[in-house]
Design an enzyme around this catalytic site. Structure first.
Site, PDB file in Angstrom:
ATOM      1  N   LEU A  74       0.819  -1.210   0.000  1.00 40.99           N
ATOM      2  CA  LEU A  74       0.000   0.000   0.000  1.00 40.99           C
ATOM      3  C   LEU A  74       0.853   1.261   0.000  1.00 40.99           C
ATOM      4  O   LEU A  74       0.446   2.291  -0.540  1.00 40.99           O
ATOM      5  CB  LEU A  74      -0.915   0.008   1.231  1.00 40.99           C
ATOM      6  CG  LEU A  74      -1.892  -1.167   1.362  1.00 40.99           C
ATOM      7  CD1 LEU A  74      -2.639  -1.068   2.689  1.00 40.99           C
ATOM      8  CD2 LEU A  74      -2.873  -1.191   0.192  1.00 40.99           C
ATOM      9  N   HIS A  75       2.036   1.157   0.611  1.00 40.84           N
ATOM     10  CA  HIS A  75       2.869   2.351   0.757  1.00 40.84           C
ATOM     11  C   HIS A  75       4.260   1.914   1.171  1.00 40.84           C
ATOM     12  O   HIS A  75       4.435   0.915   1.865  1.00 40.84           O
ATOM     13  CB  HIS A  75       2.273   3.280   1.829  1.00 40.84           C
ATOM     14  CG  HIS A  75       3.115   4.471   2.163  1.00 40.84           C
ATOM     15  ND1 HIS A  75       3.295   5.525   1.293  1.00 40.84           N
ATOM     16  CD2 HIS A  75       3.837   4.771   3.274  1.00 40.84           C
ATOM     17  CE1 HIS A  75       4.086   6.419   1.855  1.00 40.84           C
ATOM     18  NE2 HIS A  75       4.436   5.987   3.049  1.00 40.84           N
ATOM     19  N   PHE A  76       5.268   2.643   0.693  1.00 44.04           N
ATOM     20  CA  PHE A  76       6.636   2.419   1.130  1.00 44.04           C
ATOM     21  C   PHE A  76       7.216   3.731   1.642  1.00 44.04           C
ATOM     22  O   PHE A  76       6.973   4.803   1.081  1.00 44.04           O
ATOM     23  CB  PHE A  76       7.522   1.921  -0.020  1.00 44.04           C
ATOM     24  CG  PHE A  76       7.394   0.455  -0.300  1.00 44.04           C
ATOM     25  CD1 PHE A  76       7.821  -0.485   0.624  1.00 44.04           C
ATOM     26  CD2 PHE A  76       6.845   0.004  -1.491  1.00 44.04           C
ATOM     27  CE1 PHE A  76       7.716  -1.839   0.371  1.00 44.04           C
ATOM     28  CE2 PHE A  76       6.731  -1.344  -1.753  1.00 44.04           C
ATOM     29  CZ  PHE A  76       7.171  -2.276  -0.821  1.00 44.04           C
ATOM     30  N   SER A  77       8.000   3.630   2.698  1.00 46.73           N
ATOM     31  CA  SER A  77       8.839   4.726   3.149  1.00 46.73           C
ATOM     32  C   SER A  77      10.130   4.101   3.637  1.00 46.73           C
ATOM     33  O   SER A  77      10.272   2.876   3.676  1.00 46.73           O
ATOM     34  CB  SER A  77       8.169   5.529   4.266  1.00 46.73           C
ATOM     35  OG  SER A  77       8.188   4.798   5.482  1.00 46.73           O
ATOM     36  N   ASN A  78      11.067   4.944   4.025  1.00 51.13           N
ATOM     37  CA  ASN A  78      12.326   4.408   4.529  1.00 51.13           C
ATOM     38  C   ASN A  78      12.156   3.692   5.868  1.00 51.13           C
ATOM     39  O   ASN A  78      13.029   2.948   6.303  1.00 51.13           O
ATOM     40  CB  ASN A  78      13.356   5.535   4.673  1.00 51.13           C
ATOM     41  CG  ASN A  78      14.750   5.022   4.892  1.00 51.13           C
ATOM     42  OD1 ASN A  78      15.151   4.014   4.316  1.00 51.13           O
ATOM     43  ND2 ASN A  78      15.510   5.693   5.730  1.00 51.13           N
ATOM     44  N   GLY A  92       9.883   1.422   6.275  1.00 49.79           N
ATOM     45  CA  GLY A  92       9.427   0.087   5.910  1.00 49.79           C
ATOM     46  C   GLY A  92       8.169   0.181   5.074  1.00 49.79           C
ATOM     47  O   GLY A  92       7.720   1.268   4.709  1.00 49.79           O
ATOM     48  N   GLY A  93       7.578  -0.963   4.780  1.00 51.15           N
ATOM     49  CA  GLY A  93       6.387  -0.979   3.947  1.00 51.15           C
ATOM     50  C   GLY A  93       5.113  -1.074   4.766  1.00 51.15           C
ATOM     51  O   GLY A  93       5.127  -1.428   5.951  1.00 51.15           O
ATOM     52  N   LYS A 107       2.240  -3.352   9.089  1.00 49.90           N
ATOM     53  CA  LYS A 107       3.167  -2.221   9.097  1.00 49.90           C
ATOM     54  C   LYS A 107       4.545  -2.746   9.476  1.00 49.90           C
ATOM     55  O   LYS A 107       4.698  -3.458  10.467  1.00 49.90           O
ATOM     56  CB  LYS A 107       2.723  -1.138  10.079  1.00 49.90           C
ATOM     57  CG  LYS A 107       1.406  -0.475   9.720  1.00 49.90           C
ATOM     58  CD  LYS A 107       1.110   0.710  10.617  1.00 49.90           C
ATOM     59  CE  LYS A 107       2.067   1.851  10.398  1.00 49.90           C
ATOM     60  NZ  LYS A 107       1.694   3.066  11.156  1.00 49.90           N
ATOM     61  N   ASP A 153      -1.129  13.393  15.427  1.00 52.29           N
ATOM     62  CA  ASP A 153      -0.797  13.459  13.992  1.00 52.29           C
ATOM     63  C   ASP A 153      -2.065  13.509  13.158  1.00 52.29           C
ATOM     64  O   ASP A 153      -2.233  12.756  12.200  1.00 52.29           O
ATOM     65  CB  ASP A 153       0.055  12.249  13.607  1.00 52.29           C
ATOM     66  CG  ASP A 153       0.800  12.454  12.284  1.00 52.29           C
ATOM     67  OD1 ASP A 153       0.922  13.619  11.850  1.00 52.29           O
ATOM     68  OD2 ASP A 153       1.250  11.456  11.691  1.00 52.29           O
TER      69      ASP A 153
END
Length: 854
Positions: A234-238, A240-241, A257, A367
């Site tokens: 669904l989404h990647f960032s540094n 993790g996925g 997560k 947030d």
């Protein structure tokens, strides 16, 4: 949000600047020491390089990367430096702890994360010795896993086959890429992806064979399998996925997560697993709250930690607004506007109730913003992403936050209440990032929203009160309320005062100049630090062009700065992002001799090495050469050659579905250049090629339900000048003057309609409202019967939504709205150029209009 802009926001509260300038306050001692005897020191951005005198690097090979954490980076660097100096091993390293933290931050580039030092062994023997000896010296030191590399044993050393020196090639779509050579000597892309890959032909040293075999076996089915079946990311960032997965026993869909150790750092330095464990605790604490996903468990697979939680069906609040917001379409009816307002207010009530439910459990969400709020199909609200939440009696100041929703200094429930107030305004004018730059804008935006949507009495006053800066004194870094009111009145007056508008914009631009710096003259987009700080798009040439073409004064010292800065670098092709554009502007400013010298140097560059686009390729080269060819026939011959090469490439076949599109990078810019060459030569074949190039761009546009024709960009459609519909429309208009009966003419009206919507997210020339103003001014010139004055005037007045005072003058934010910009592509110079074209008939985009004598 393009996360690159955040890291360029740390050095200055008003303008984007290099993260190097921000990080210079805390550099490693090794970063500032002179090179040892027998070594040469160099700098490139965030890197410091040391190279032994007389040692020649191979062009490519197996490089070694060293990973480190914030805690051990200093000691790791000392160990690496001592080893490399003793072995005469070339190396580079990040210059300080702040940039180490940036390199490993949550939204840092995944392919570069973890790379703290890079070593360049000159042969297999030195590689083997380095892995054995330095590996032993650093054994046990922690560091982020480098996704693009092969890990050496269990320490912080990683290896990857790649280029040692920078070489470039252009792919089939003309995009420059780093490259190395295959065994036949052909340049091929050196892809820096967040996954380890070895070219089939790359030589594998004996020392690496065991490690490669182990990795291959592990990928073939190790013991650390996930207890869920992953269906898609669904989404990647540094950090993790985030994955959509399914429980193999129950068949239930879940969300996973992932947390990568030592990576995904927040501003306090906490890594992703630390925040993941904290999030699990918050979900446990909030168990049973209807607006919170159910925690299903935590587990570790390989070295990564995972959290499993309930899958929430629906869409983010941001996606909901995109589907429903009426002002992004031309001429919404009052009934549609009223219906949207009612739906938005009802959703706001449900969000407020959800926040109250969290607070009743004693939890601060921390947030709150549109990407962390899900709207179920039945309209119910669910919050996601609790990594910044905290119990009120153990409150922790959030170390991350969305611009305009997070305000430093607030504590406890006030953090959520302030974000809720920002969300209330966002529903009606989603320009929240502006509040991070200029908190005083809240009142102006609230007044505009309340008036346009006929919101309940007290809406604007409540927003002004709840969104007031924590220190409610009269001024903010961006200017006072009185200055804002005066400039808003100037910009939104019923009758435009062009001289006053021009003079204020010009004074604001000039006040921001930094002639004492060598890297840039006028603050602008972050591309100044990676693409070009001198050219038309983002650099000094574009700002000086806008001032000159609108009749504003140009400081001779600024012209001299540009001349000297261009002389310091090797000339490179590019009308918008290179030296061709600089030559044109210097010529227009009277520096004819310097401009001629520069063109002579550019004329020696091989045409085959250039791409096709208007920004940096053959299309821009053709237009530039035609500009200078009036008294130099040899340049017309060179323009013919460049145009022939452009036409030849354009005829080879269909561009790929991922090829750039639009005026600056796509077929429309190429068509414009071919049209101008046709006008000079009369070669009908060029006109055929121009039609084909435009057809390629138009084929990738989408007809929206509101009757507009716009460029498809994944889930979005774009009307803008740089790579959107109106940029194509500019080139199409020029083409139709020669072939009015072309089938392409059917696209002109729907494109024109795409320039009508009230709400535009940015004010800029390339990707915002100024570009639409300039396009409409050109349409009015070509079609006076269309009566576009009212629409242009409406756009001019709506620019007031974005204005931010700077030194008591008009100024505008750049891309992402986080900082001011003065450049032509993204900032005040582009607004100046567009208003000049619309209000005074001054020049538009350089070299795009019909050819005229110099």
């Amino acid at each position: 949000m393009d996360t690159r802009y955040e890291v360029h926001s740390f050095a200055d509260p008003l303008f984007y600047d290099s993260p190097v300038r921000w990080g210079a306050a805390e550099e490693f001692t090794a970063s500032v020491e002179p090179a040892p005897s027998g070594w040469v020191r160099g700098e490139r951005g965030i890197w410091v390089m040391l190279h032994p005198v007389g040692r020649r690097l191979p062009e490519q090979g197996w490089k070694v990367h060293v990973s480190a954490t914030l805690e051990n980076a200093g000691q790791v660097l000392e160990t690496v430096r001592e080893y490399c100096l003793g072995e005469r091993l070339p190396f580079k390293f990040l210059r300080g702890l702040p940039v180490v933290q940036l390199q490993n931050a949550k939204y840092a580039a995944r392919s570069a994360s973890g790379k703290f030092c890079t070593l360049y062994p000159v042969d297999d023997e030195q590689l083997a010795r380095c892995l054995a000896e330095l590996g032993a010296a650093l054994d046990g030191e922690p560091g982020p896993y480098i996704l693009s590399d092969l890990r050496w044993r269990r320490g912080p050393l990683y290896v990857r086959y790649g280029a040692f020196i920078e070489r470039w090639l252009r792919d089939a779509d003309g995009i420059p890429q780093l490259a190395f050579t295959d065994p036949e000597g052909t340049l091929v892309p050196d892809v820096r992806a967040p996954v380890f890959e070895v070219p089939d032909w790359a030589p594998v040293p004996e020392v690496l064979r065991e490690a490669l075999a182990e990795r291959k076996a592990a990928r073939g089915g190790g013991t650390d399998k996930l207890p869920y079946q992953v269906e898609r990311a669904l989404h990647f960032s540094n950090a993790g996925g985030i994955y959509l997965a399914r429980d193999p026993e129950s068949g239930r869909q879940v969300v996973l997560k992932e947390g990568r150790p030592h990576a995904g750092l927040d501003q306090r330095g906490a890594d992703a697993p630390t925040r993941l464990r904290h999030e699990a605790r918050m979900l446990e604490l909030l168990g049973g709250v209807a607006q919170v996903p159910t925690l299903l468990g935590r587990f570790t697979a390989w070295e990564h930690e995972f959290l499993a939680q309930e899958y929430v069906e629906g869409e983010t609040l941001n996606a909901w607004l995109t589907r429903h917001y009426p002002l992004i379409h031309p001429d919404p009816s009052e009934a549609e506007v009223a219906e949207y307002a009612a739906d938005a207010l009802a959703l706001l009530d449900r969000i407020e109730a959800a926040v109250a439910a969290l607070h009743l459990r004693g939890v601060v969400f921390g947030d709150l913003h549109p990407h962390n709020i899900m709207v179920r199909p039945n309209g119910d609200i669910v919050f996601i992403d609790f990594e910044l939440a905290s119990p009120i009696d153990e409150f922790i100041q959030p170390a991350l936050g969305a611009a305009g929703f997070a305000v430093p200094g607030l504590t406890g429930f006030d953090v959520d209440l302030r974000a809720l107030a920002a969300l209330r305004l966002w529903f009606f004018l989603p320009l929240q990032q502006l509040l991070a730059l200029d908190p005083g804008k809240a009142g102006d935006l609230a007044d505009a929203a309340a008036k346009r949507f006929a919101l309940p009495a007290g809406f604007a006053e409540r927003a002004r009160r709840e969104l007031a800066p924590p220190s409610s004194a009269g001024t903010t870094p961006a200017g006072s309320a009185a200055e804002r009111a005066r400039l808003t009145a100037l910009l939104s007056a019923p009758a435009a005062d062009w001289p006053a508008l021009r003079d204020s914009l010009a004074r604001g631009i000039m006040a921001a100049a930094t002639p004492e710096r060598e890297d840039r003259l006028f603050p602008g987009d972050i591309a100044q630090f990676s693409v070009d700080a001198l050219g038309l798009a983002y650099g000094a040439a574009g700002v000086l062009y806008a001032l000159h073409s609108t009749g504003a004064p140009v400081d001779p010292d600024h012209v001299r700065w540009l001349v000297e800065a261009e002389r310091r670098r090797t000339p490179r092709p590019g009308l918008w992002t290179g030296s061709h554009g600089v030559a044109v502007v210097l010529d227009l400013l009277g520096e004819r001799h310097t401009a001629r010298q520069l063109i002579d140097q550019l004329a020696e560059l091989p045409l085959d090495d250039q791409g096709e686009d208007l920004a940096a390729g053959l299309a821009g080269t053709v237009l530039t050469l035609l500009h200078f060819a009036a008294d130099r026939p040899e340049l017309l011959d060179l323009a013919r050659s460049a145009g022939s090469l452009l036409a030849e490439r354009q005829e080879k076949g269909e561009p790929s579905p991922t090829a750039p599109i639009g005026l600056l990078r796509g077929g429309s810019g190429q068509a414009l250049a071919l049209l101008r060459l046709f006008e000079r030569t009369g070669d009908e074949h060029l006109l055929d090629c121009a039609e084909r190039a435009l057809d390629h761009d138009l084929a990738r546009c989408a007809t929206v339900s509101d009757g507009t024709l716009q460029v498809r960009d994944k889930a979005r459609v774009l009307p803008y000048l740089e790579k959107g519909g109106t940029g194509i429309g500019l080139a199409l208009e020029e083409f139709l003057t020669h072939r009015p009966g072309s089938p392409l003419a059917a696209s002109a009206g729907p494109i024109r309609r795409s320039a009508e919507p009230e709400f535009i997210i940015q004010p800029s020339l390339f990707n915002g409202r100024a570009g639409l103003i300039l396009y409409l001014a050109e349409q009015r010139r070509c079609h006076p019967e269309l009566a576009l004055d009212g629409l242009i005037d409406s756009h001019r007045r709506s620019l007031a939504w974005h204005l931010v005072p700077y030194r008591s003058e008009l100024a505008f934010p750049g891309e992402q709205l986080l900082r001011l910009s003065t450049d032509l592509a993204t900032g005040s110079a582009g607004v100046l150029l567009a208003l000049g074209a619309a209000l005074a008939g001054t020049g538009g985009l350089p070299l795009t209009g019909p050819l005229r004598p110099r």
